[in-house]
Design a protein around this motif. Structure first.
Motif, PDB file in Angstrom:
ATOM      1  N   THR A   1      40.002  38.923  45.537  1.00 57.19           N
ATOM      2  CA  THR A   1      40.714  40.040  44.913  1.00 57.19           C
ATOM      3  C   THR A   1      40.901  41.173  45.905  1.00 57.19           C
ATOM      4  O   THR A   1      41.988  41.727  46.046  1.00 57.19           O
ATOM      5  N   ALA A   2      39.818  41.498  46.616  1.00 52.77           N
ATOM      6  CA  ALA A   2      39.913  42.587  47.588  1.00 52.77           C
ATOM      7  C   ALA A   2      40.902  42.219  48.686  1.00 52.77           C
ATOM      8  O   ALA A   2      41.625  43.081  49.190  1.00 52.77           O
TER       9      ALA A   2
ATOM     10  N   MET B   1      31.434  41.388  54.597  1.00 48.71           N
ATOM     11  CA  MET B   1      32.091  41.595  55.888  1.00 48.71           C
ATOM     12  C   MET B   1      31.619  42.920  56.487  1.00 48.71           C
ATOM     13  O   MET B   1      31.199  43.809  55.760  1.00 48.71           O
TER      14      MET B   1
ATOM     15  N   GLU C   1      49.030  49.904  39.737  1.00 49.23           N
ATOM     16  CA  GLU C   1      49.172  48.515  40.178  1.00 49.23           C
ATOM     17  C   GLU C   1      50.638  48.125  40.332  1.00 49.23           C
ATOM     18  O   GLU C   1      50.995  47.340  41.208  1.00 49.23           O
TER      19      GLU C   1
ATOM     20  N   LEU D   1      16.668  45.136  50.681  1.00 49.39           N
ATOM     21  CA  LEU D   1      17.440  44.758  51.846  1.00 49.39           C
ATOM     22  C   LEU D   1      16.611  44.036  52.903  1.00 49.39           C
ATOM     23  O   LEU D   1      16.921  42.940  53.336  1.00 49.39           O
TER      24      LEU D   1
ATOM     25  N   LEU E   1      46.749  51.911  48.054  1.00 44.83           N
ATOM     26  CA  LEU E   1      46.001  52.056  46.797  1.00 44.83           C
ATOM     27  C   LEU E   1      44.509  51.909  47.067  1.00 44.83           C
ATOM     28  O   LEU E   1      44.060  50.879  47.559  1.00 44.83           O
TER      29      LEU E   1
ATOM     30  N   ALA F   1      38.064  36.876  54.648  1.00 41.29           N
ATOM     31  CA  ALA F   1      38.314  37.889  53.621  1.00 41.29           C
ATOM     32  C   ALA F   1      38.616  37.235  52.278  1.00 41.29           C
ATOM     33  O   ALA F   1      38.081  37.625  51.245  1.00 41.29           O
TER      34      ALA F   1
ATOM     35  N   PRO G   1      41.551  51.175  45.096  1.00 36.63           N
ATOM     36  CA  PRO G   1      41.489  50.686  43.718  1.00 36.63           C
ATOM     37  C   PRO G   1      40.271  51.196  42.948  1.00 36.63           C
ATOM     38  O   PRO G   1      39.328  51.743  43.518  1.00 36.63           O
TER      39      PRO G   1
ATOM     40  N   ASN H   1      25.722  46.841  52.494  1.00 41.34           N
ATOM     41  CA  ASN H   1      24.471  47.563  52.707  1.00 41.34           C
ATOM     42  C   ASN H   1      24.634  49.081  52.661  1.00 41.34           C
ATOM     43  O   ASN H   1      23.648  49.803  52.744  1.00 41.34           O
TER      44      ASN H   1
ATOM     45  N   LEU I   1      51.582  44.876  42.396  1.00 39.20           N
ATOM     46  CA  LEU I   1      50.750  43.872  41.739  1.00 39.20           C
ATOM     47  C   LEU I   1      51.285  43.493  40.357  1.00 39.20           C
ATOM     48  O   LEU I   1      50.850  42.508  39.766  1.00 39.20           O
TER      49      LEU I   1
ATOM     50  N   LYS J   1      33.830  47.578  44.535  1.00 40.81           N
ATOM     51  CA  LYS J   1      33.203  46.338  45.008  1.00 40.81           C
ATOM     52  C   LYS J   1      34.054  45.113  44.704  1.00 40.81           C
ATOM     53  O   LYS J   1      34.051  44.153  45.448  1.00 40.81           O
ATOM     54  N   GLY J   2      34.761  45.135  43.585  1.00 39.16           N
ATOM     55  CA  GLY J   2      35.537  43.959  43.189  1.00 39.16           C
ATOM     56  C   GLY J   2      36.887  43.898  43.883  1.00 39.16           C
ATOM     57  O   GLY J   2      37.364  42.825  44.216  1.00 39.16           O
ATOM     58  N   GLN J   3      37.530  45.076  44.078  1.00 42.09           N
ATOM     59  CA  GLN J   3      38.903  45.074  44.575  1.00 42.09           C
ATOM     60  C   GLN J   3      39.047  45.741  45.935  1.00 42.09           C
ATOM     61  O   GLN J   3      40.005  45.485  46.650  1.00 42.09           O
ATOM     62  N   GLY J   4      38.087  46.587  46.273  1.00 44.68           N
ATOM     63  CA  GLY J   4      38.277  47.405  47.471  1.00 44.68           C
ATOM     64  C   GLY J   4      37.691  46.799  48.731  1.00 44.68           C
ATOM     65  O   GLY J   4      38.220  47.003  49.811  1.00 44.68           O
ATOM     66  N   LEU J   5      36.581  46.083  48.595  1.00 45.23           N
ATOM     67  CA  LEU J   5      35.838  45.682  49.788  1.00 45.23           C
ATOM     68  C   LEU J   5      35.433  44.219  49.750  1.00 45.23           C
ATOM     69  O   LEU J   5      35.233  43.656  48.682  1.00 45.23           O
ATOM     70  N   VAL J   6      35.313  43.644  50.938  1.00 45.48           N
ATOM     71  CA  VAL J   6      34.655  42.349  51.062  1.00 45.48           C
ATOM     72  C   VAL J   6      33.226  42.685  51.479  1.00 45.48           C
ATOM     73  O   VAL J   6      32.968  43.019  52.627  1.00 45.48           O
TER      74      VAL J   6
ATOM     75  N   PHE K   1      44.242  42.897  47.366  1.00 48.28           N
ATOM     76  CA  PHE K   1      44.444  44.351  47.327  1.00 48.28           C
ATOM     77  C   PHE K   1      44.599  44.928  48.737  1.00 48.28           C
ATOM     78  O   PHE K   1      44.901  46.103  48.881  1.00 48.28           O
TER      79      PHE K   1
ATOM     80  N   GLY L   1      35.419  35.712  51.016  1.00 50.85           N
ATOM     81  CA  GLY L   1      34.401  36.713  50.698  1.00 50.85           C
ATOM     82  C   GLY L   1      34.710  37.447  49.410  1.00 50.85           C
ATOM     83  O   GLY L   1      33.833  37.663  48.583  1.00 50.85           O
ATOM     84  N   ASN L   2      35.959  37.844  49.233  1.00 49.79           N
ATOM     85  CA  ASN L   2      36.378  38.507  48.005  1.00 49.79           C
ATOM     86  C   ASN L   2      37.895  38.410  47.922  1.00 49.79           C
ATOM     87  O   ASN L   2      38.616  39.221  48.489  1.00 49.79           O
TER      88      ASN L   2
END
Lengths: 501, 324
Positions: free
Chosen positions: B201-202, A347, A298, B4, A333, B195, A335, A396, A303, A339-344, B205, B198-199
């Motif tokens: 934190t992400a 989207m 980080e 789903l 990075l 973005a 991370p 998904n 960060l 799910k929490g830090q890498g992706l929305v 990052f 939606g998240n």
């Protein structure tokens, strides 16, 4: 031969358009640890939901002690002695251990007052059985993840459990904490409880289970005695092909030093960290959770502010004040928390992948959608991302494909230093080895790769050099030739590490 | 896989549910009062929805970024009062930019608190609702504000004028909707808003400056409020200090009715416009039914609750579930 404590017979469960379970059978003997394996989406969770009364099967029977039962709901399953220990903890952090264990059924005195004396003595009796190092009055939030898991298990023991289902219980545990968990499982075993153990981790499966049942695409693939099989055969049952499990032996031509860290410190998190990574090299960082590895990553990604020390990129000292600084300097990075830090998650695939460079992909004032689709197509093919199309929401996709989206996102930035933190956490065996192969290939293409992992096989498998960390300090750096499992474990436990960087 | 498809069905049903309810409303209203579907009435609904709608456009950005804005009602009162007061003091040419500057400052202040200091947006904007109301009263001394020469000013064009036979407020509303719709759907900034909501934190990052994005959403929202205040002032050429009171909830209702999630990360300008129209038609229909105007306060609240319920039900694929 005794009767199985729990038996599922020809379970069929269909959802609109999908046959999620197709004639699955599973029997658990008293005192047996029975592994349930399969790739993500193979039907393990659905089967457990049928068992837990969350789904009703379309066909098939559930038998307990050879008597057919109907699980109308989760409470009924619990009352019948089926207990689930979930991967994700569901504890109230501000309450005590005792309150959490008896939540919803606290012993009462007159006028609805809680009978604290009984509560604490009952809880302590259970905790004693589990042989844990904390008491009934401890606040749950102050416990480590491993100990919180013990609280979940203790909660399970308040009913007369006949079968206990562990769903990926070691996902967030360190190697040392796992040992404690396995002791508890073997105690449960001795008292005649049947155990279903769901995990992706082969070494655990072969260490503690008696039999293995494998599912693939909702189909029952068979049940084997753990003693009579090996990882390769089980993997083949799961994915229908062979898996490469060898240790990294290939070394690429190394280029210049891309990243150099000198005496980097950050408060109590880590201290006096020095290492370098050359182009074409994969350096693994191995250690217990909390050893300071993620915090170093980080810091390198802008960060966190270091309190001391230097970061040099291509020999030039840099200050990284934000992720956008780091990205501009060619650091990426992937991370730890996908799910929490890498992706929305809400989207689509394409937008997630191009997110860091959306400011640069412009046609007039607008985002150049054509250029975005081109980037997505390129990395979908390169990384073999399986998705119906770029419009698919990332939430998904399976874990492995999600992780590839994150990796693709950072590769498309053409970084010189790629940091990956726990790249295969929660990912099935097949995707895992694909990602390992990918990391080696990236190094071969001239990236400097830093891999942080808590799984020893993974670190051994991908690294050219391994940095062993303990409690915020580097204990030792190994080359892949000289490293042994014993010396690595010693180094990360803080014993016998010669201090050499 | 299975969950789903179930979710999909649930979400489709929830979205359609609003449209179905809307269709039933219209049919019922038309039977009750045939005037409901007349061109005159439709025009009047859109015109009276324009002020609310313009504010809803800005709030859409804020809601998608994962925040709330409850200050838009009292901020609109502020803009209206300020521009009416300055109209007579420094003339409309200077009054309009001056009012915009002051309103944008309020938006920037909220954006600073929520974006950079990361304070909870509900608390900040609820506080600002009250603080801006106080500011407005201090500014006006509690008196109603009127333009001295109501006949002789061109200022009335924004609220009362027409171009090509279409009332100017409608043109401004639809024009702004088109522009902001493109900003949200097609520009890098719009992508970042999704973005961050939606998240967050992400997004951080991924190198997105989250604080700046949230800040800009609030500035955007205050700019829309300034436009709404301008139209309001121009339409009436005189105003009470409480002209925008309660609008914040109607605006929020329209945005949520359009399908933007209060959790952030979803919604579009087009859907917000639909939400605004639905709300406008329902309120108009209630009036045509002969109900007192204050009935709409209750109905608006019921609609908000229904919309929020459907939003959550669509997410979990069920109308009710023991776990969220």
């Amino acid at each position: 031969m005794t009767d199985p404590v729990l038996r599922l017979e020809g379970i069929v469960k269909t959802f609109p358009g999908v046959r999620a379970l197709d004639g699955v059978s599973l029997s658990v003997m008293p005192g047996e640890v029975h592994a349930l394996m399969g790739e993500n989406g193979a039907g393990k969770s659905t089967l457990m939901k049928v068992l837990g009364g969350i789904h009703q099967p379309n066909e098939g029977r559930i038998l307990m002690d050879e008597k057919p039962v109907v699980m109308a709901g989760p409470l009924e399953a619990k009352a019948k002695g089926i207990v689930f220990i979930h991967q994700e903890l569901s504890l109230a952090e501000e309450l005590t251990v005792a309150e959490n264990i008896y939540l919803g059924e606290l012993p009462k005195k007159s006028f609805g007052r809680v009978d604290w004396a009984t509560l604490f003595s009952k809880t302590d009796a259970i905790l004693k059985k589990l042989n844990v190092g904390f008491g009934a009055k401890t606040r749950v939030g102050s416990l480590s993840i491993a100990n919180q898991q013990m609280v979940e298990i203790a909660r399970a023991l308040t009913v007369d459990a006949k079968a206990v289902i562990f769903d990926e219980p070691t996902a967030s545990l360190t190697d040392a904490e796992k040992v404690v968990l396995f002791d508890v499982i073997s105690d449960l075993q001795k008292s005649g409880v049947g155990i279903v153990y769901i995990s992706h981790r082969m070494e655990e499966i072969f260490k503690i289970t008696d039999r293995i049942t494998v599912l693939r695409d909702g189909q029952y693939q068979g049940t084997v005695e753990t003693r009579e099989t090996d990882e390769e055969k089980v993997t083949q049952m799961m994915i229908g092909r062979k898996l490469d499990l060898s240790r990294n032996a290939s070394h690429h031509e190394l280029g210049d030093v891309a990243l150099e860290v000198r005496g980097l410190s950050c408060g109590k998190l880590y201290d006096d960290i020095s290492f370098d990574i050359r182009r074409g090299e994969v350096v693994g960082f191995y250690g217990l959770v909390g050893a300071g590895r993620t915090e170093i990553a980080e810091t390198l990604f802008g960060l966190r502010d270091p309190s001391k020390g230097k970061i040099l990129l291509d020999g030039e000292e840099v200050r990284l004040n934000s992720p956008s600084d780091a990205i501009a300097r060619g650091i990426s990075l992937v991370p730890e928390d996908r799910k929490g830090q890498g992706l929305v998650l809400g989207m689509n695939c394409r937008d997630n992948m191009t997110l860091p460079q959306v400011d640069d992909l412009k046609a007039g004032p607008f985002v150049a959608e054509g250029a975005e689709v081109a980037i997505f197509d390129l990395y979908r093919d390169k990384l073999d991302i399986r998705t119906p199309g770029w419009k698919q929401k990332v939430g998904n996709l399976s874990g492995g494909n999600q992780q590839k989206i994150v990796i693709g996102k950072w590769l498309s930035m053409k970084p010189s230093v790629l940091i990956v933190d726990e790249p295969t956490r929660g990912i099935d065996v097949g995707s895992k080895s694909e990602i390992h192969k990918l990391l080696r290939e990236l190094a071969a293409q001239g990236y400097a790769v830093m891999v942080i992992s808590s799984e020893m096989p993974e670190v051994l498998h991908v690294s050219d050099r391994i940095v062993a960390m303990y409690s915020g300090r580097i204990m030792r750096t190994f080359t892949s030739e000289e490293v042994t499992e014993d010396s690595l474990i010693q180094a990360i436990s803080g014993i016998g590490g010669d201090k050499a960087a | 896989m299975a969950t789903l498809t179930k979710q999909k069905i649930g979400s489709v049903l929830a979205k359609q549910g609003i449209l179905v309810a809307f269709a039933l409303f219209i049919i019922a209203f038309t039977f009750a009062n045939p005037k409901f579907l007349s061109v005159d009435n439709l025009f009047s609904v859109i015109r009276s929805s324009a002020i609310l709608g313009i504010m809803a456009l800005g709030v859409t950005f804020v809601v998608i970024s994962g925040n709330l804005d409850l200050s838009v009602g009292s901020m609109m009162s502020f803009s209206t009062i300020v521009v009416l007061d300055l109209h007579d003091k420094i003339g409309p040419f200077l009054a309009i930019p001056a009012m915009f500057a002051m309103t944008l400052c309020l938006g920037a202040f909220i954006g600073f608190l929520v974006g950079y200091l990361k304070l909870n947006s509900l608390i900040v904007t609820l506080g600002m609702l009250s603080a801006i109301h106080g500011l407005t009263l201090t500014y006006s001394g509690g008196k109603n504000m009127d333009i001295a020469d109501k006949e002789g000013t061109w200022f009335s064009v924004f609220g009362q004028g027409t171009a090509l036979g279409i009332p100017v407020p409608i043109l401004i509303f639809l024009g702004l909707a088109a522009v902001l719709g493109l900003v949200l759907a097609r520009t890098p900034f719009g992508r970042k808003v999704y973005a961050v909501g939606g998240n967050g934190t992400a997004a951080t990052f991924s190198g997105i400056r989250r604080a700046r994005t949230v800040f800009l959403c609030y500035v955007m929202s205050s700019a829309c409020v300034a436009v709404a205040g301008l139209i309001q002032a121009s339409r009436s050429l005189g105003s009470q200090n409480t002209v925008g009171q309660g609008l914040e909830l109607e605006v929020l209702a329209a945005v949520i009715l359009g399908g933007a999630s209060l959790m952030g990360g979803s919604g579009t300008i087009f859907k917000t416009v639909i939400g605004v129209l639905i709300l406008g038609f329902i309120q108009n229909g209630l009036l045509l039914l002969g109900l007192q105007f204050y009935v709409q306060f209750v109905v608006t609240w019921v609609i908000i609750i229904l919309a929020v319920w459907l939003d959550i039900a669509a997410k979990r694929g069920k109308l009710w579930s023991p776990i969220a």
